[in-house]
Design an enzyme around this catalytic site. Structure first.
Site, PDB file in Angstrom:
ATOM      1  N   ASP A 172       0.813  -1.216   0.000  1.00 29.62           N
ATOM      2  CA  ASP A 172       0.000   0.000   0.000  1.00 29.62           C
ATOM      3  C   ASP A 172       0.849   1.270   0.000  1.00 29.62           C
ATOM      4  O   ASP A 172       2.070   1.220   0.165  1.00 29.62           O
ATOM      5  CB  ASP A 172      -0.943   0.007   1.214  1.00 29.62           C
ATOM      6  CG  ASP A 172      -0.234  -0.332   2.522  1.00 29.62           C
ATOM      7  OD1 ASP A 172       1.009  -0.338   2.556  1.00 29.62           O
ATOM      8  OD2 ASP A 172      -0.925  -0.593   3.522  1.00 29.62           O
TER       9      ASP A 172
ATOM     10  N   ASN B 297      -7.237  -1.961  14.260  1.00 25.11           N
ATOM     11  CA  ASN B 297      -8.630  -2.312  13.961  1.00 25.11           C
ATOM     12  C   ASN B 297      -8.729  -3.591  13.118  1.00 25.11           C
ATOM     13  O   ASN B 297      -9.781  -3.875  12.562  1.00 25.11           O
ATOM     14  CB  ASN B 297      -9.331  -1.145  13.246  1.00 25.11           C
ATOM     15  CG  ASN B 297      -8.676  -0.797  11.919  1.00 25.11           C
ATOM     16  OD1 ASN B 297      -7.647  -1.384  11.552  1.00 25.11           O
ATOM     17  ND2 ASN B 297      -9.250   0.128  11.186  1.00 25.11           N
TER      18      ASN B 297
ATOM     19  N   HIS C 145      -7.011  -4.230  10.330  1.00 22.23           N
ATOM     20  CA  HIS C 145      -6.796  -4.096   8.885  1.00 22.23           C
ATOM     21  C   HIS C 145      -5.493  -4.771   8.471  1.00 22.23           C
ATOM     22  O   HIS C 145      -4.583  -4.948   9.276  1.00 22.23           O
ATOM     23  CB  HIS C 145      -6.857  -2.630   8.412  1.00 22.23           C
ATOM     24  CG  HIS C 145      -5.667  -1.776   8.718  1.00 22.23           C
ATOM     25  ND1 HIS C 145      -5.772  -0.414   8.921  1.00 22.23           N
ATOM     26  CD2 HIS C 145      -4.353  -2.046   8.837  1.00 22.23           C
ATOM     27  CE1 HIS C 145      -4.577   0.088   9.138  1.00 22.23           C
ATOM     28  NE2 HIS C 145      -3.700  -0.879   9.094  1.00 22.23           N
TER      29      HIS C 145
ATOM     30  N   GLU D 124      -9.480  -1.816   5.150  1.00 25.85           N
ATOM     31  CA  GLU D 124     -10.107  -1.409   6.404  1.00 25.85           C
ATOM     32  C   GLU D 124     -11.399  -2.199   6.654  1.00 25.85           C
ATOM     33  O   GLU D 124     -12.036  -2.669   5.699  1.00 25.85           O
ATOM     34  CB  GLU D 124     -10.463   0.087   6.327  1.00 25.85           C
ATOM     35  CG  GLU D 124      -9.266   1.017   6.145  1.00 25.85           C
ATOM     36  CD  GLU D 124      -8.501   1.246   7.448  1.00 25.85           C
ATOM     37  OE1 GLU D 124      -8.501   0.381   8.336  1.00 25.85           O
ATOM     38  OE2 GLU D 124      -7.876   2.323   7.564  1.00 25.85           O
TER      39      GLU D 124
HETATM   40  C1  GLP Z   1      -0.368   0.615   8.581  1.00 21.74           C
HETATM   41  C2  GLP Z   1      -0.100  -0.173   7.307  1.00 21.74           C
HETATM   42  C3  GLP Z   1      -0.170  -1.663   7.536  1.00 21.74           C
HETATM   43  C4  GLP Z   1       0.477  -1.990   8.844  1.00 21.74           C
HETATM   44  C5  GLP Z   1      -0.334  -1.423   9.966  1.00 21.74           C
HETATM   45  C6  GLP Z   1       0.293  -1.550  11.338  1.00 21.74           C
HETATM   46  O1  GLP Z   1      -1.397   1.534   8.467  1.00 21.74           O
HETATM   47  N1  GLP Z   1      -0.915   0.168   6.191  1.00 21.74           N
HETATM   48  O2  GLP Z   1       0.413  -2.363   6.456  1.00 21.74           O
HETATM   49  O3  GLP Z   1       0.566  -3.384   9.029  1.00 21.74           O
HETATM   50  O4  GLP Z   1      -0.774  -0.111   9.719  1.00 21.74           O
HETATM   51  O5  GLP Z   1       1.333  -0.661  11.534  1.00 21.74           O
HETATM   52  P1  GLP Z   1       2.376  -0.782  12.697  1.00 21.74           P
HETATM   53  O6  GLP Z   1       3.217  -1.975  12.362  1.00 21.74           O
HETATM   54  O7  GLP Z   1       3.162   0.486  12.665  1.00 21.74           O
HETATM   55  O8  GLP Z   1       1.614  -0.974  13.950  1.00 21.74           O
END
Ligand code: GLP
Length: 242
Positions: free
Chosen positions: A67, A137, A139, A144
């Protein structure tokens, strides 16, 4: 489902890096699906170290990132392009031609960009190993919670919890982009193998909801329970509600 509960973040990173390295050793032209966020940083650091010690070679590896925010240029320090260069690509011998990160400068006319991204994954023969973190959440990528999840790469409006959670990387919450482009559930579920990582108490609920035995689009990661080859590497805190 192969669930590995480890002590802490470092151990999670070690186990994950070894799994990715094993994939590259088994298949020189492996296709990796890559994630960003704070979760895989330790894994990337170990992969760079393995490359320096000549234990892995990226010259014939292909990568697809999950993404990217819309509205951040690739050289913006909070863009996922910048993240990937800083954490991995700048330090290993990957061919830039073999790197794909979704990008769209605006939210207009994205269909063609999304279609081409999915086509490129298909042309590469699909993803051998998809690395995933998880949002608070539930995702994955930027898929989402919603009534319907999309199969292909698409434009997404970020959930309020995601904007809140990711605001820690920005000066203020207002600076967090509201939209993103993300690989859909289709390419993720079609990956030969999936590696899901989670660390910390703030992921415990999302992990519980994802592994509860119920599958719901309200917790996109719960669909992973339907994948035939998934490895889940989580630390004790993330596993504390299981
Ligand atoms: C982000 C990314 C995800 C990631 C998630 C968790 O928004 N789009 O790919 O896995 O949120 O992030 P973090 O590892 O910083 O908790």
């Amino acid at each position: 489902m192969d669930l590995k509960v480890v002590e802490h973040y470092d151990e999670m990173s070690e186990v994950a890096a070894n799994l990715v390295a094993g994939t590259i050793k088994d298949k020189k032209d492996a296709v990796l699906g890559l994630a960003t966020g704070s979760t895989p940083e330790g894994m990337y650091a170990r992969m760079v170290e393995m490359y320096r010690r000549k234990l892995i070679d990226f010259s014939t590896v292909t990568t697809f990132n999950l993404d990217e925010y819309i509205g951040l240029e690739p050289d913006h320090p909070q863009s996922y392009h910048y993240y990937m260069n800083r954490n991995l690509f700048d330090h290993v011998n990957i061919d830039p031609e073999n790197i794909s990160i979704p990008y769209s400068g605006s939210d207009k006319g994205l269909e063609e960009t999304c279609r081409k991204f999915d086509e490129r994954i298909e042309q590469a023969g699909g993803i051998d190993l998809q690395v995933l973190g998880i949002g608070v959440n539930g995702h994955i990528g930027f898929n989402e919670p919603a009534r319907h999840l999309k199969a292909g790469t698409h434009l997404v409006e970020l959930a309020e919890e995601t904007i809140e959670a990711n605001s820690r990387f920005f000066q203020s919450k207002d600076e967090v982009p509201r939209k993103a482009i993300t690989m859909g559930m289709g390419s993720i579920m079609k990956a030969g193998k999936v590696l899901l990582m989670a660390s910390g108490i703030n992921k415990a609920e999302a992990v519980r909801d994802s592994l509860s035995g119920l599958v719901s689009t309200k917790t996109p990661a719960s669909l992973l329970q339907l994948h035939r080859d998934i490895v889940i590497v989580i630390d004790r805190e993330a596993a504390s509600l299981l």
